[in-house]
Write an enzyme that holds these catalytic residues in place. Structure first.
Site, PDB file in Angstrom:
ATOM      1  CE  LYS A  54     -26.865  75.612   6.207  1.00  0.00           C
ATOM      2  NZ  LYS A  54     -28.074  75.235   6.568  1.00  0.00           N
ATOM      3  CD  GLN A  98     -30.187  76.477   9.246  1.00  0.00           C
ATOM      4  OE1 GLN A  98     -29.857  76.558   8.236  1.00  0.00           O
ATOM      5  NE2 GLN A  98     -30.112  75.379  10.171  1.00  0.00           N
ATOM      6  CG  ASP A 121     -32.163  71.242   4.208  1.00  0.00           C
ATOM      7  OD1 ASP A 121     -30.902  70.818   4.119  1.00  0.00           O
ATOM      8  OD2 ASP A 121     -32.537  71.708   4.831  1.00  0.00           O
TER       9      ASP A 121
END
Ligand code: NAD
Length: 298
Positions: A54, A98, A121
């Site tokens: 990422k 994460q 997200d």
């Protein structure tokens, strides 16, 4: 092999070019650089790889990357304090924590502490509610990437029978919502589903998000169906003594029957990160009162 291979890697590369183009225009026209903050707690090896990828792709697209690595023993209060700081930081347009988090942390509390406008997200309860009611939201990256590949392949999805295998909050449920939004007839299958083979055989679209290597055989697939394999499973290869990645779908047998299929690796995975970058640009535009990027999410 009958099926066309849906090349997620190439699709994602094209998307990243468009992201980079939008980023350079934001910089040149408005002096704004989109910024993505990624928070990693602990040392989960798969998470470390995802975070590294990422960061690399964020920087390659011309955006700012802010990485925060915390030890696995970090108290939840410290993580919440970091999220609060990132919420208030005007250089940060997207925040990603994460998952999975260590067991002593409440992932829901942490995700819901993120400013929904920066929740790239799409896991914050506000974004989940907006998606479920068909309102403008941040859409979770993995299902969004799957949807883009389906639209690209099939055009209109209206009226098609779709089966999503898996009901997780991060893949299965939002995937089903997106397909419903496209006017598919959606079935969500899960670990308690009776006669999964029969359910899958009805589907024009199969999205497998289970986390079990090659559990969907070709004999379950309706001829000509489009198969999207979300699973990422590392298996041992005894002949070489090494490991390799496989999906939730038995690629070889399914490719004999399906009309189109995504490979693992090179299918859903690259699209997930490309959608994260696109969501960050969208969040940046919204934060600055600018029109949303055109043609990025199609
Ligand atoms: P999860 O463990 O949260 O959910 C798995 C789901 O599968 C559950 O809802 C469960 O009911 C269902 N399930 C389990 N056994 C089943 C069975 N025998 N029959 C039918 N359903 C069954 O997993 P997740 O986070 O949704 O991830 C699923 C897979 O997708 C994993 O392999 C994960 O690594 C992968 N993944 C990939 C990406 C990507 O970018 N490609 C992103 C997220 C997740």
């Amino acid at each position: 092999m009958a099926a066309d291979i849906i090349d997620g890697k190439a699709f994602a590369a094209t998307m990243r070019e468009k992201v980079a183009d939008h980023v350079s225009r934001l910089k040149a026209d408005h002096g704004i650089t989109p910024g993505l903050a990624v928070v990693l707690v602990g040392e989960d090896p798969a998470s470390q790889v995802y975070v590294r990828n990422k960061r690399k792709q964020t920087v390659e697209c011309g955006m700012q990357s802010f990485e925060h690595r915390l030890s696995p023993e970090t108290p939840e209060a410290d993580l919440l304090a970091l999220v609060k700081r990132l919420n208030a930081d005007p250089a940060v347009h997207g925040i990603l924590v994460q998952l999975p988090l260590p067991p002593h942390m409440n992932a829901d509390a942490v995700i819901n502490a993120i400013d929904p406008a920066k929740d790239v997200d799409g896991f914050h309860i506000s974004n989940v509610g907006l998606l479920g009611t068909g309102q403008k939201s941040m859409v979770p990256c993995t299902p969004l990437g799957c949807l883009m590949m389906l639209r690209d392949r099939l055009g209109s999805l209206s009226g098609l029978d779709a089966v999503v295998i898996g009901r997780s909050n991060i893949v299965g449920k939002p995937m089903a919502q997106l397909l419903l939004g496209e006017s598919c007839t959606v079935t969500i299958a899960h670990s308690r589903t009776r006669d999964l083979a029969e359910v899958v055989r009805r589907a024009d679209i199969v999205v497998a998000a289970v986390g079990r290597p090659r559990m969907v055989p070709g004999s379950w697939i309706k001829p000509g169906a489009t198969v999207i394999d979300v699973g990422i499973n590392r298996i041992a290869v005894p002949e070489t003594g090494k490991t390799r990645l496989v999906g939730d779908v038995d690629f070889d047998s399914c490719a004999q029957v399906a009309g189109a299929i995504t490979p693992v690796p090179g299918g859903v995975g690259p699209m997930t990160i490309a959608c994260l970058l696109a969501n960050t640009v969208t969040a940046c535009c919204r934060a600055n009162g600018l029109p949303e990027p055109d043609g990025l999410i199609v």
